[in-house]
Design a protein around this motif. Structure first.
Motif, PDB file in Angstrom:
ATOM      1  N   ILE A 286      52.730  49.680  40.516  1.00  0.00           N
ATOM      2  CA  ILE A 286      51.693  48.711  40.093  1.00  0.00           C
ATOM      3  C   ILE A 286      52.450  47.499  40.035  1.00  0.00           C
ATOM      4  N   HIS A 287      51.340  46.127  40.714  1.00  0.00           N
ATOM      5  CA  HIS A 287      51.462  45.215  40.804  1.00  0.00           C
ATOM      6  C   HIS A 287      50.740  44.580  39.769  1.00  0.00           C
ATOM      7  N   TYR A 288      51.475  43.367  38.966  1.00  0.00           N
ATOM      8  CA  TYR A 288      50.373  42.465  38.043  1.00  0.00           C
ATOM      9  C   TYR A 288      50.245  41.515  38.617  1.00  0.00           C
ATOM     10  N   TYR A 289      48.948  41.178  38.502  1.00  0.00           N
ATOM     11  CA  TYR A 289      48.597  39.276  38.721  1.00  0.00           C
ATOM     12  C   TYR A 289      48.162  38.495  37.490  1.00  0.00           C
ATOM     13  N   PRO A 290      49.613  38.133  37.242  1.00  0.00           N
ATOM     14  CA  PRO A 290      49.282  37.620  35.484  1.00  0.00           C
ATOM     15  C   PRO A 290      48.014  36.595  35.513  1.00  0.00           C
ATOM     16  N   ARG A 291      47.629  36.130  36.574  1.00  0.00           N
ATOM     17  CA  ARG A 291      46.401  34.909  36.678  1.00  0.00           C
ATOM     18  C   ARG A 291      45.101  35.295  36.543  1.00  0.00           C
ATOM     19  N   GLU A 292      45.010  36.946  37.038  1.00  0.00           N
ATOM     20  CA  GLU A 292      43.578  37.159  37.362  1.00  0.00           C
ATOM     21  C   GLU A 292      43.789  38.541  36.157  1.00  0.00           C
ATOM     22  N   ASN A 293      44.412  38.650  35.417  1.00  0.00           N
ATOM     23  CA  ASN A 293      44.571  39.369  34.483  1.00  0.00           C
ATOM     24  C   ASN A 293      44.235  41.130  35.499  1.00  0.00           C
ATOM     25  N   LYS A 294      45.002  41.489  35.763  1.00  0.00           N
ATOM     26  CA  LYS A 294      44.339  42.228  36.536  1.00  0.00           C
ATOM     27  C   LYS A 294      45.779  43.585  36.785  1.00  0.00           C
ATOM     28  N   VAL A 295      45.721  44.715  37.268  1.00  0.00           N
ATOM     29  CA  VAL A 295      46.201  45.297  38.101  1.00  0.00           C
ATOM     30  C   VAL A 295      45.866  46.405  38.826  1.00  0.00           C
TER      31      VAL A 295
END
Lengths: 198, 202
Positions: free
Chosen positions: B111-120
């Motif tokens: 599960i890749h969480y992208y904090p700046r893009e607010n998505k997983v």
């Protein structure tokens, strides 16, 4: 006792006697993996690397892995270090890990400062067992390294042989059939339940 | 009489423990063979590839100074994917991507969480026999979220107890079989000699 029964019993026993040290190492090291927090102090202790020597050294390092491996072999040979190793590099340095169960050596080549540094690790029993547990594969060193891989194959074969001969011996004891089936089926059910729910 | 009862108890424990743990021992034998001949099974590639299965919007607030493992657990809880997992300890939530590895037995996920893009982005590994066996071999530890993962760790302890018990009870039974004493002793000494040779030279 008929011949087949005797052969199965003896294979079960002699393979077991031969591989006792490996079974113990795999069991004890697995315990340290399964309870890592209890053994945290036993792994990667601070200051466990001691400098063996440091030299001025300048070399062009090949980029491709096969050539890098050849280059590292030459560096180790020049410095009298023989045996299996692995090597990796980044823009600043090359790290050659000389694989040994007891006291591993690492040789670091710092590209910018032109230094070659050899260090040896002070090893705990838990670390040595872990290294033995994870060592596998052929073609990583000399005859002894390949022989260890052969013993790993032998342990794999032995486990299957213990199971096969064990099942045979169980089947030859009619008084234990019912309880044996309970043990096998409950083990299998637990295993499948865990595999499908983890 | 008491000696016979004791002997029977040890023999039966040796056997029933082995019968119960047979599936685990088969997994460890086959997966160790795969590790030992990795190139043969993988052809120089990973045993099984991860494929993207989902992309979801995901916004989260983490407490200050949260440890990577705690952050990973929070992400799994939010996505309703709790269970055995691991995260790289050097990962930071301030980085572009933060990855949680949800190591299911069948169909492990990243599960890749992208904090700046607010998505997983969720990737799932296609399970093959080899990847399943290797995955099961590597499962260990107690203290995971969820009962099943912890139960696996407890059974692993039982496997360890089993292996130690098989050795001890096996030696004890060998001593009781007079015709097997000599060759059993030879096997034991050869094994010990080889092991010490490896220990001091490899």
């Amino acid at each position: 006792m008929n011949n087949t029964n005797l052969i199965f019993r003896r294979v079960h026993l002699y393979l077991g006697m031969l591989l006792i040290p490996w079974v113990l190492i795999y069991a004890l090291s697995t315990f340290t993996f399964n309870h890592r927090d209890w053994f945290r102090g036993q792994f990667n202790q601070p200051d466990s690397w001691t400098q063996l020597w440091k030299k001025e050294f300048k070399a062009d390092v090949p980029r491709q892995q096969p050539k890098l491996k050849e280059w590292a072999r030459g560096v180790l040979d020049e410095n009298g270090i023989k045996g299996g190793f692995n090597v990796r590099q980044n823009p600043q340095s090359v790290l050659i890990n000389f694989i040994q169960f007891r006291n591993p050596i690492r040789v670091t080549y710092r590209k910018n400062s032109g230094q070659l540094l050899a260090e040896q690790k002070r090893t705990t029993l838990a670390e040595m067992m872990a290294r033995m547990h994870v060592r596998h594969g052929y073609g990583r060193g000399g005859v002894l390294y390949n022989s260890w891989a052969f013993v790993v194959d032998l342990v794999c074969f032995a486990i299957i042989a213990w199971i096969a001969t064990g099942l045979y011996m169980w089947w030859k004891l009619p008084a234990t059939r019912k309880a044996g089936w309970v043990a096998i089926l409950s083990g299998l059910a637990t295993f499948l339940l865990l595999v499908f729910t983890i | 009489m008491e000696k016979i009862a004791w002997s029977k108890l040890i023999r039966r424990t040796h056997m029933y423990l082995a019968l119960f743990l047979t599936p685990w021992m088969v997994v460890y034998a086959l997966s160790s063979f795969i590790f030992n001949h990795h190139a043969l099974f993988s052809g120089g590639k990973p045993l099984a590839q991860f494929e993207k299965v989902e992309e979801l919007p995901y916004e989260a607030v983490f407490s200050d100074g949260i440890e990577p493992r705690e952050a990973g657990l929070q992400i799994l809880r939010d996505l309703d994917r709790e269970g055995a997992f691991w995260v790289g300890q050097n990962q930071k939530l301030t980085a572009e991507r933060f990855t949680v590895n949800r190591n299911r037995a069948i169909g492990p996920e990243r599960i890749h969480y992208y904090p700046r893009e607010n998505k997983v982005i969720i990737e799932r590994q296609k399970t093959t026999t080899a990847s399943l066996l290797v995955g099961l071999h590597l499962k260990h530890g107690i203290g995971h979220p969820g009962i099943a993962a912890n139960l696996w760790g407890i059974v692993l302890d039982l496997v360890i107890v089993g292996m130690l018990f098989w050795v001890l009870s096996g030696v004890w039974m060998w001593l009781g079989i007079k015709p097997a004493r000599f060759w059993g002793g030879v096997s034991g000494l050869v094994g010990l000699g080889l092991f010490l040779l490896f220990m001091f030279t490899v």
